[in-house]
Write a protein that holds these residues in place. Structure first.
Motif, PDB file in Angstrom:
ATOM      1  N   GLU A  91       0.834  -1.211   0.000  1.00  0.00           N
ATOM      2  CA  GLU A  91       0.000   0.000   0.000  1.00  0.00           C
ATOM      3  C   GLU A  91       0.866   1.259   0.000  1.00  0.00           C
ATOM      4  OE1 GLU A  91      -2.634  -0.235   3.350  1.00  0.00           O
ATOM      5  OE2 GLU A  91      -3.573  -2.071   2.629  1.00  0.00           O
ATOM      6  N   ILE A  92       1.882   1.282   0.852  1.00  0.00           N
ATOM      7  CA  ILE A  92       2.769   2.449   0.936  1.00  0.00           C
ATOM      8  C   ILE A  92       3.501   2.667  -0.384  1.00  0.00           C
ATOM      9  CG2 ILE A  92       4.857   3.361   2.049  1.00  0.00           C
ATOM     10  CD1 ILE A  92       3.869   1.873   4.633  1.00  0.00           C
ATOM     11  N   VAL A  93       4.047   1.598  -0.951  1.00  0.00           N
ATOM     12  CA  VAL A  93       4.800   1.714  -2.202  1.00  0.00           C
ATOM     13  C   VAL A  93       3.884   2.186  -3.336  1.00  0.00           C
ATOM     14  CG1 VAL A  93       6.054   0.400  -3.970  1.00  0.00           C
ATOM     15  CG2 VAL A  93       6.605   0.086  -1.549  1.00  0.00           C
ATOM     16  N   THR A  94       2.680   1.664  -3.395  1.00  0.00           N
ATOM     17  CA  THR A  94       1.742   2.079  -4.446  1.00  0.00           C
ATOM     18  C   THR A  94       1.441   3.569  -4.348  1.00  0.00           C
ATOM     19  OG1 THR A  94       0.781  -0.126  -4.570  1.00  0.00           O
ATOM     20  CG2 THR A  94      -0.556   1.685  -5.422  1.00  0.00           C
ATOM     21  N   VAL A  95       1.234   4.063  -3.143  1.00  0.00           N
ATOM     22  CA  VAL A  95       0.994   5.502  -2.968  1.00  0.00           C
ATOM     23  C   VAL A  95       2.223   6.297  -3.394  1.00  0.00           C
ATOM     24  CG1 VAL A  95       0.592   7.328  -1.264  1.00  0.00           C
ATOM     25  CG2 VAL A  95      -0.777   5.243  -1.198  1.00  0.00           C
ATOM     26  N   MET A  96       3.408   5.826  -3.022  1.00  0.00           N
ATOM     27  CA  MET A  96       4.631   6.524  -3.422  1.00  0.00           C
ATOM     28  C   MET A  96       4.791   6.537  -4.940  1.00  0.00           C
ATOM     29  SD  MET A  96       7.361   5.305  -0.512  1.00  0.00           S
ATOM     30  CE  MET A  96       8.701   6.364  -1.119  1.00  0.00           C
ATOM     31  N   GLU A  97       4.423   5.448  -5.582  1.00  0.00           N
ATOM     32  CA  GLU A  97       4.555   5.374  -7.048  1.00  0.00           C
ATOM     33  C   GLU A  97       3.592   6.318  -7.758  1.00  0.00           C
ATOM     34  OE1 GLU A  97       6.093   0.808  -7.769  1.00  0.00           O
ATOM     35  OE2 GLU A  97       3.941   1.138  -7.502  1.00  0.00           O
ATOM     36  N   THR A  98       2.495   6.657  -7.126  1.00  0.00           N
ATOM     37  CA  THR A  98       1.501   7.535  -7.749  1.00  0.00           C
ATOM     38  C   THR A  98       1.514   8.921  -7.134  1.00  0.00           C
ATOM     39  OG1 THR A  98      -0.224   6.742  -6.239  1.00  0.00           O
ATOM     40  CG2 THR A  98       0.000   5.596  -8.348  1.00  0.00           C
ATOM     41  N   TRP A  99       2.538   9.248  -6.378  1.00  0.00           N
ATOM     42  CA  TRP A  99       2.619  10.510  -5.648  1.00  0.00           C
ATOM     43  C   TRP A  99       2.673  11.721  -6.565  1.00  0.00           C
ATOM     44  CZ3 TRP A  99       6.780  14.027  -5.284  1.00  0.00           C
ATOM     45  CH2 TRP A  99       6.651  14.999  -4.275  1.00  0.00           C
ATOM     46  N   MET A 100       3.367  11.639  -7.667  1.00  0.00           N
ATOM     47  CA  MET A 100       3.497  12.776  -8.573  1.00  0.00           C
ATOM     48  C   MET A 100       2.215  12.955  -9.369  1.00  0.00           C
ATOM     49  SD  MET A 100       7.328  12.157 -10.005  1.00  0.00           S
ATOM     50  CE  MET A 100       7.179  10.385 -10.081  1.00  0.00           C
ATOM     51  N   PRO A 101       1.866  14.222  -9.691  1.00  0.00           N
ATOM     52  CA  PRO A 101       0.705  14.440 -10.557  1.00  0.00           C
ATOM     53  C   PRO A 101       0.880  13.669 -11.863  1.00  0.00           C
ATOM     54  CG  PRO A 101       1.455  16.508  -9.620  1.00  0.00           C
ATOM     55  CD  PRO A 101       2.483  15.461  -9.258  1.00  0.00           C
ATOM     56  N   VAL A 102      -0.196  13.062 -12.333  1.00  0.00           N
ATOM     57  CA  VAL A 102      -0.135  12.173 -13.494  1.00  0.00           C
ATOM     58  C   VAL A 102       0.467  12.861 -14.709  1.00  0.00           C
ATOM     59  CG1 VAL A 102      -1.508  10.809 -15.103  1.00  0.00           C
ATOM     60  CG2 VAL A 102      -2.029  10.759 -12.658  1.00  0.00           C
ATOM     61  N   GLN A 103       0.010  14.066 -15.037  1.00  0.00           N
ATOM     62  CA  GLN A 103       0.509  14.730 -16.243  1.00  0.00           C
ATOM     63  C   GLN A 103       1.992  15.047 -16.123  1.00  0.00           C
ATOM     64  OE1 GLN A 103      -1.633  16.016 -14.089  1.00  0.00           O
ATOM     65  NE2 GLN A 103      -1.201  18.145 -13.660  1.00  0.00           N
ATOM     66  N   MET A 104       2.463  15.385 -14.927  1.00  0.00           N
ATOM     67  CA  MET A 104       3.878  15.682 -14.772  1.00  0.00           C
ATOM     68  C   MET A 104       4.683  14.389 -14.756  1.00  0.00           C
ATOM     69  SD  MET A 104       3.917  18.749 -12.096  1.00  0.00           S
ATOM     70  CE  MET A 104       2.953  20.226 -12.362  1.00  0.00           C
ATOM     71  N   ASN A 105       4.142  13.330 -14.192  1.00  0.00           N
ATOM     72  CA  ASN A 105       4.807  12.024 -14.163  1.00  0.00           C
ATOM     73  C   ASN A 105       5.034  11.547 -15.592  1.00  0.00           C
ATOM     74  OD1 ASN A 105       5.907   9.651 -13.257  1.00  0.00           O
ATOM     75  ND2 ASN A 105       3.985   8.775 -12.603  1.00  0.00           N
ATOM     76  N   ALA A 106       4.007  11.670 -16.439  1.00  0.00           N
ATOM     77  CA  ALA A 106       4.118  11.222 -17.832  1.00  0.00           C
ATOM     78  C   ALA A 106       5.173  12.036 -18.575  1.00  0.00           C
ATOM     79  CB  ALA A 106       2.766  11.331 -18.527  1.00  0.00           C
ATOM     80  N   ALA A 107       5.235  13.336 -18.300  1.00  0.00           N
ATOM     81  CA  ALA A 107       6.218  14.188 -18.969  1.00  0.00           C
ATOM     82  C   ALA A 107       7.634  13.818 -18.569  1.00  0.00           C
ATOM     83  CB  ALA A 107       5.943  15.658 -18.635  1.00  0.00           C
ATOM     84  N   GLN A 108       7.837  13.385 -17.324  1.00  0.00           N
ATOM     85  CA  GLN A 108       9.171  13.022 -16.847  1.00  0.00           C
ATOM     86  C   GLN A 108       9.650  11.705 -17.421  1.00  0.00           C
ATOM     87  OE1 GLN A 108      11.510  14.680 -14.685  1.00  0.00           O
ATOM     88  NE2 GLN A 108      10.229  16.183 -15.674  1.00  0.00           N
ATOM     89  N   THR A 109       8.731  10.769 -17.639  1.00  0.00           N
ATOM     90  CA  THR A 109       9.147   9.451 -18.103  1.00  0.00           C
ATOM     91  C   THR A 109       9.179   9.367 -19.615  1.00  0.00           C
ATOM     92  OG1 THR A 109       6.882   8.614 -17.953  1.00  0.00           O
ATOM     93  CG2 THR A 109       8.315   8.295 -16.033  1.00  0.00           C
ATOM     94  N   GLY A 110       8.617  10.306 -20.287  1.00  0.00           N
ATOM     95  CA  GLY A 110       8.543  10.235 -21.745  1.00  0.00           C
ATOM     96  C   GLY A 110       9.687  10.882 -22.437  1.00  0.00           C
TER      97      GLY A 110
END
Length: 110
Positions: A91-110
């Motif tokens: 549960e903790i790891v899942t929250v940490m993995e989704t901590w960043m705003p989705v649109q900014m997360n996608a921009a960082q990984t792309g």
């Protein structure tokens, strides 16, 4: 880069001979999530959020870290069994993995 309590706990979890491989995998995911969060703060968060919004995000991340430390201490004291430990760690790891705003997360990984 900050000195990460989370990374230290995840490394201790991964090194514990009593945890199953699934827990070691979760620890690895946690290390990755912590590194991604640090990178996001430095590269995106500081320049895209005002101070209060960034502070709120960092407080939220700090709360996950507190949960992680507390869980590890409970496990070490024998207050939590390995099955419950794995579930709560997931549960903790899942929250940490989704901590960043989705649109900014996608921009960082792309």
């Amino acid at each position: 880069m900050r000195n990460s309590v989370s990374v230290a706990v995840f490394l201790a979890v991964a090194a514990d001979p009593g945890v199953p491989f699934r827990v070691v995998e979760l620890a690895g995911r946690g290390i990755t999530a912590d590194a991604a969060a640090s990178r996001w703060v430095l590269e995106v968060g500081k320049s895209s959020l005002d101070g209060f919004a960034l502070a709120d995000k960092l407080i939220d991340l700090g709360e996950r870290e507190d949960q992680l430390v507390g869980l590890w201490q409970e496990y070490g004291a024998g207050e939590v069994g390995v099955v419950a430990f794995e579930s709560r760690l997931a549960e903790i790891v899942t929250v940490m993995e989704t901590w960043m705003p989705v649109q900014m997360n996608a921009a960082q990984t792309g």
